[in-house]
Design a protein around this motif. Structure first.
Motif, short mmCIF file in Angstrom:
data_model
loop_
_atom_site.label_atom_id
_atom_site.label_comp_id
_atom_site.label_asym_id
_atom_site.label_seq_id
_atom_site.Cartn_x
_atom_site.Cartn_y
_atom_site.Cartn_z
N GLN A 178 5.50 2.03 -0.84
CA GLN A 178 6.12 2.87 -1.96
C GLN A 178 5.36 2.45 -3.27
OE1 GLN A 178 10.12 1.96 -2.74
NE2 GLN A 178 10.63 1.90 -0.19
N THR A 185 3.13 8.38 -10.27
CA THR A 185 4.33 7.83 -10.53
C THR A 185 5.35 8.76 -11.01
OG1 THR A 185 3.48 5.84 -11.19
CG2 THR A 185 5.73 5.90 -11.75
N THR A 187 6.31 10.84 -7.76
CA THR A 187 7.28 9.98 -6.80
C THR A 187 8.57 9.78 -7.29
OG1 THR A 187 6.32 8.03 -7.68
CG2 THR A 187 5.21 8.86 -5.81
N MET A 208 10.82 11.40 -5.05
CA MET A 208 10.84 10.46 -3.74
C MET A 208 12.26 9.63 -3.91
SD MET A 208 8.04 8.18 -2.06
CE MET A 208 8.37 7.03 -3.49
N ILE A 237 4.84 14.99 -1.06
CA ILE A 237 5.75 13.83 -0.99
C ILE A 237 7.04 14.71 -0.30
CG2 ILE A 237 7.38 12.69 -2.52
CD1 ILE A 237 5.03 11.96 -4.16
N ALA A 277 -0.61 10.69 -2.48
CA ALA A 277 0.49 11.17 -1.73
C ALA A 277 0.47 11.82 -0.23
CB ALA A 277 0.96 12.53 -2.42
N TRP A 291 0.42 8.22 1.59
CA TRP A 291 1.90 7.84 1.53
C TRP A 291 2.63 8.61 2.73
CZ3 TRP A 291 6.43 10.34 1.09
CH2 TRP A 291 7.72 9.36 0.93
#
Length: 530
Positions: A274, A294, A297, A300, A377, A431, A434
């Motif tokens: 994360q 940031t 996210t 998310m 995301i 992203a 991730w």
């Protein structure tokens, strides 16, 4: 009580606990979004990027110092309760909390001493002061997390909702907003970390109150909760316990740490997945790009709060059922939980794909370039929910070492893809990295559970949940965007129409989706709170 009634009562408890957690999660997500907005609008992008990088280091350090005690406390306290061994709970608490508190104090001291090196590692020398201030609050973060986990083992969800989802974030928002009004960033770190102190005190008090309520003798009759029996069709009854020896092996330090330490490293890897993207973007592409990543996210996090709402309620129930060898009941919860997870998270991320540019404008004009990041995301979160909570089920079977291997592989994939993509594509590459890590972390336990136990999350409930979400939160927003664009009016109409249709659909499908447990207070035998 018949087998069907027993399992439906258990599902009802999980559903009500999830609903309470979800209410807190929605409010918490909004408050956390407000915190990011307050930081990004109240301070420069560089200052915001430094704060986000420093707090990412703090949260990773907190996960390290936790030593896996949160999962261990839920797992072992729930099993003790299921087997009528509540008298052993204080021993488990001592086994878990003393090393965790010691590790957090040592971790805070190391974080303070190594602040220069850590600041250089994240590519932000200005973060040194932030890290030194954050170090003082590390023990309070660890105590809060562990104490709230102990309350969840007894199906007490209110403590986590009031303290972790609402109280601490609200305190952060108020203090950060006050600092922003002064025009100076000197107290920004204290404003962010300060609320951990009262949260720790209240969580500790709440833990002792709950444990005292349920502490009893081995039969669960001296003020404690009665043991949770095996269902009528259980293939094998739980091993008998005596008053003197009930739960001794569950309270043994070696057994506790054999479960918890692998889970600790796995939790660090999960948090690394994360947060490492923020750190690597700051180091490879600059603090301003890290701030964009940031901000994107934060949506998310809204989905993660929703997933936690279900997992926090399901975790003790899974531990109880597996403690009495009720694998069929665990499989039912796994499949129902996955359908519920889709219903909780897809309505967040399907509209986010359509209205990504509009949503990113919340953080200011500089952040609209993060729309592509938000789309990537959101797609990854759809996949994550669709594959269910297999990692939690795998952990509750006691296979924490396998869970650890899965998370380490996912973290390695994230770091490798970040190093490959971030220098060229910035936040968008992070992203994508991730998303790749999420795919690894979700697919591996799915395959492992299917091969070892024949468990999987796919059945009629999965199809009903997915189709309902796609129609109301995928199709309706697309139609609105096509008809009137992707402005605020279109977004409001799409959410209003989609929510109304979705709620009506859920009402009609409440029986096949097993949502009717929300509407009644009956619980599985064994007591406990919702």
């Amino acid at each position: 009580m018949s087998t069907a009634e027993y399992r439906r009562a258990g599902l009802g408890r999980v559903a009500r606990g999830s609903a309470l957690n979800m209410g807190g999660a929605v409010a918490g997500a909004l408050v956390n979004l407000g915190i990011v907005v307050a930081v990004t609008r109240g301070f420069s992008a560089d200052t915001a990027g430094v704060l986000f990088s420093a707090t990412s280091v703090f949260l990773i350090a907190s996960a390290v110092a936790n030593l896996g005690t949160s999962n261990g406390l839920v797992y072992f306290l729930a099993r003790l309760r299921a087997r009528g061994a509540g008298h052993a709970a204080p021993r488990v608490l001592r086994t878990a909390l003393v090393p965790a508190v010691a590790a957090s104090v040592l971790g805070g001291a190391a974080m303070f001493a190594l602040a220069d090196d850590l600041a250089a590692l994240v590519g932000e020398p200005q973060a040194e002061m932030y890290l030194r201030l954050l170090a003082a609050f590390l023990p309070f973060a660890v105590v809060t997390d562990a104490a709230l986990a102990a309350t969840r083992a007894y199906h007490e969800m209110r403590a986590g909702v009031l303290l972790e989802k609402l109280g601490r974030p609200l305190g952060q928002l108020v203090l950060i907003s006050a600092v922003a009004l002064t025009g100076g960033a000197g107290l920004l770190t204290v404003a962010w970390a300060g609320p951990y102190l009262p949260a720790a005190v209240l969580a500790w008090w709440w833990m002792h109150r709950i444990v005292a309520r349920y502490r009893g003798d081995a039969s669960g009759t001296s003020g404690g909760a009665a043991p949770v029996p095996a269902p009528p069709d259980s293939p094998a009854p739980a091993r008998p316990r005596t008053a003197a020896g009930a739960g001794v092996e569950e309270a043994d330090p070696r057994t506790f740490w054999a479960f918890s330490l692998p889970r600790s490293v796995a939790s660090i890897a999960q948090l690394g997945i994360q947060r490492i993207g923020i750190v690597l973007v700051a180091a490879l592409a600059g603090a301003a790009e890290a701030a964009v990543f940031t901000a994107a996210t934060r949506f998310m996090v809204a989905g993660q709060f929703a997933a936690q709402a279900l997992q926090f309620a399901a975790e003790p129930r899974l531990a109880e059922m597996l403690a009495v060898d009720d694998r069929r009941g665990a499989n039912t919860l796994y499949r129902s939980g996955t359908a519920w997870l889709i219903c909780l998270t897809w309505p967040i991320f399907l509209p986010a794909i359509v209205y990504a540019p509009l949503l990113m404008q919340l953080f200011g004009p500089r952040y609209t370039e993060g729309a592509v990041v938000l789309v990537v995301i959101s797609l990854a979160q759809l996949l994550s929910a669709a594959l269910g909570m297999g990692d939690l089920v795998l952990t509750m079977t006691g296979r924490t070492r396998l869970n650890l291997a899965n998370n380490l592989l996912a973290l390695a994939a994230d770091v490798a893809l970040c190093l490959l993509l971030v220098p060229w594509t910035g936040a968008t590459g992070a992203a994508a990295a991730w998303a790749g890590a999420i795919a690894v972390r979700k697919v591996l336990p799915l395959v492992q559970l299917m091969r070892s136990h024949g468990l999987h999350p796919f059945d009629r409930r999965w199809v009903l949940a997915a189709v309902s979400c796609l129609v109301w939160f995928g199709g309706v927003p697309l139609l609105c965007a096509f008809a009137v664009g992707t402005g605020p009016v279109s977004f409001a109409v799409a959410l209003t129409a989609g929510s109304a249709g979705f709620l009506a659909t859920l009402w009609r499908l409440r029986d096949p989706l097993e949502l009717d447990g929300l509407l009644r207070r009956g619980t599985a035998r064994g007591g406990g709170t919702d």
